[in-house]
Enzyme design. Structure first.
Site, mmCIF file in Angstrom:
data_model
loop_
_atom_site.group_PDB
_atom_site.id
_atom_site.type_symbol
_atom_site.label_atom_id
_atom_site.label_comp_id
_atom_site.label_asym_id
_atom_site.label_seq_id
_atom_site.Cartn_x
_atom_site.Cartn_y
_atom_site.Cartn_z
ATOM 1 N N GLU A 190 0.835 -1.211 0.000
ATOM 2 C CA GLU A 190 0.000 0.000 0.000
ATOM 3 C C GLU A 190 0.869 1.261 0.000
ATOM 4 O O GLU A 190 0.533 2.265 -0.640
ATOM 5 C CB GLU A 190 -0.915 -0.030 1.228
ATOM 6 C CG GLU A 190 -1.813 1.173 1.458
ATOM 7 C CD GLU A 190 -2.996 1.234 0.503
ATOM 8 O OE1 GLU A 190 -2.757 1.262 -0.722
ATOM 9 O OE2 GLU A 190 -4.151 1.258 0.980
ATOM 10 N N THR A 228 -3.391 13.196 -5.100
ATOM 11 C CA THR A 228 -3.151 12.911 -3.678
ATOM 12 C C THR A 228 -2.553 14.138 -2.988
ATOM 13 O O THR A 228 -2.930 14.484 -1.861
ATOM 14 C CB THR A 228 -2.182 11.718 -3.529
ATOM 15 O OG1 THR A 228 -2.685 10.639 -4.291
ATOM 16 C CG2 THR A 228 -2.070 11.284 -2.075
#
Lengths: 306, 306
Positions: free
Chosen positions: A128, A181
């Site tokens: 991740e 992001t």
């Protein structure tokens, strides 16, 4: 057993007041993956269908989490991974988490389950991290454990499984826009008012209590986010209209899924979830922005063999 | 029934991470009160034993909460209130809340219970407000409902009863010093780091989960306060020594009771609670500051007729 087919589900993180800690698992959306033992030692991504993702193991989320586990074991064989990706990267419903979870879950099954889910989470965090540039388990935890999860800490990994009412459904709209992001992080305040923080933790406490007691009214009263939503919702076109339509159609609550752009609603029963789908559809159909909407029961099982 | 004798318990508010929302009820410390119907209409404080508190109904905490209820009913009689005060005002274990709760609970019993506990909380808030200069229910809620309570909101009053393990004990030290309310408020930060707030609400969520699941280890992991304790603990002499001794003696957690100066510890079982008492006693006996220490089971009943 030398080969296994996995369903690795999409997930919703940052559930309203539970920013950074609370997530839940979906069952109508997810990736399929095949994990296979191979004579050659190492981890190899052999097939990717659906989206353009790197085949190099060290650059692939599923590859990196698989390597983290592979380096913790001592075997004279390797693993091949096929990824049939249905969750669009960047959609805000745990696309990278599904990949990271699928590979370690599948390998663990083929190995006879030497690791528990907490240990699998620790491996998956490594995968991740290459997608989200930081170590977090907000989507990994619900994908691995199913249901609602609370990430108590990631160092050490401590995941709490919170029970939830059996008739709880999610409706998720994914507007096909990109939110960087960096941008979704930049809008977060570094400091928050103590009074807002107190409101937020009262809501977190009462949300956990509501889930334990199957109290839908209290769920509705608790699904509020006074800290993050006011900032991040500005990045999602027509967010307030979607939220309003969703609540009017009977949603218990509505919030940003992960860091967006997906928006989730929670409701009691499939009929209400479908009504919310229709209401949201009516809002977004007018915008010219492409989108899709999923209705899903809360998936209490998480990643599984199919 | 024209007269009733009440035990109105001491309480701990601001339980670690649950600042401003979480409290629990004690059973070894509390006030006794007698509530009596009288022919003369109105509310009258007829006796106060233990501490020097005002007899004027409008200036007395028990009187003001009683008046709030009295003004909501229509009766041709009045009430007399006798207060046998054991909880020292300003000790940080809900002295004013016990007074505010006792009068409305007792009157409600004499009236045949026209009001539920949520409604009683709303009346009691009016009394509490004259002692603490603001409307809050952190101590009122556990005194009325018993056990652990979460004050979800006070307008409207919304109190959640959180279950707790049956073998949970509190050890409370009350150092006989005065902390001015203004000072304990002044040290609170107006803004807090988002990262700290997230840690706090993760702990609140996991504390509620731990209480629901009787998970003592998780209770221990959750009883942390990264927001308020670092500031307010400086106002309490030898706080860190007490905390360290308490944890070494087996406490699950240790924190400031209310806004201090009392300090509470939670533990599994009476024996550990008594060990903590001894350990804390050893710390404070050397300080020259007067103090007393109580050990109490968590009182799941709250205020009651005796």
């Amino acid at each position: 057993m030398n080969e296994i087919k996995i369903f690795s589900p999409a997930t919703v993180a940052n559930v309203s007041c539970g920013f950074d800690v609370l997530g839940f698992c979906l069952d109508s959306v997810g990736d399929d993956m095949v994990i296979r033992k191979t004579d050659k030692k190492g981890v190899f991504i052999t097939k990717i269908v659906g989206f353009d993702l790197p085949y190099e193991t060290e650059l692939n989320v599923a590859g990196v989490s698989a390597l983290a586990m592979y380096n913790a074991i001592d075997v004279d064989f390797g693993f091949e991974i096929e990824i049939y990706k249905n969750i669009k990267p960047g959609s805000g419903i745990g696309s990278s988490a599904a990949s990271a979870v699928g590979s370690v879950f599948g390998m663990n099954e083929l190995l006879g389950r030497p690791f528990n889910k907490t240990e699998l989470t620790a491996f998956a965090i490594k995968g991740e991290a290459i997608a989200s540039k930081c170590e977090h388990a907000d989507n990994l935890a619900p994908a691995l454990f199913g249901g609602f999860t609370l990430v108590k800490s990631i160092n050490p990994v401590q995941i709490l499984e919170i029970p939830s009412p059996s008739d709880l459904y999610a409706t998720i709209i994914h507007p096909q826009i990109e939110i960087k992001t960096s941008e979704s992080r930049a809008v977060l305040p570094k400091e928050v008012a103590l009074s807002d923080a107190i409101t937020q933790w009262a809501n977190v406490g009462s949300l956990v209590h509501a889930l334990h007691t199957n109290d839908y009214n209290l769920l509705k009263d608790s699904l509020h986010d006074v800290i993050v939503e006011p900032h991040r919702s500005k990045l999602i076109p027509h967010y307030n209209d979607v939220k309003q339509a969703s609540l009017q159609a009977g949603a218990l609550g509505c919030g940003i899924s992960g860091s967006g752009p997906s928006i989730f609603s929670l409701s009691k029963g499939l009929e209400t979830a479908n009504n919310i789908k229709e209401a949201i559809n009516n809002v977004y159909a007018k915008t010219g922005i492409e989108f899709d909407i999923h209705v899903s029961k809360i998936n209490t099982e998480g990643v599984k063999i199919v």
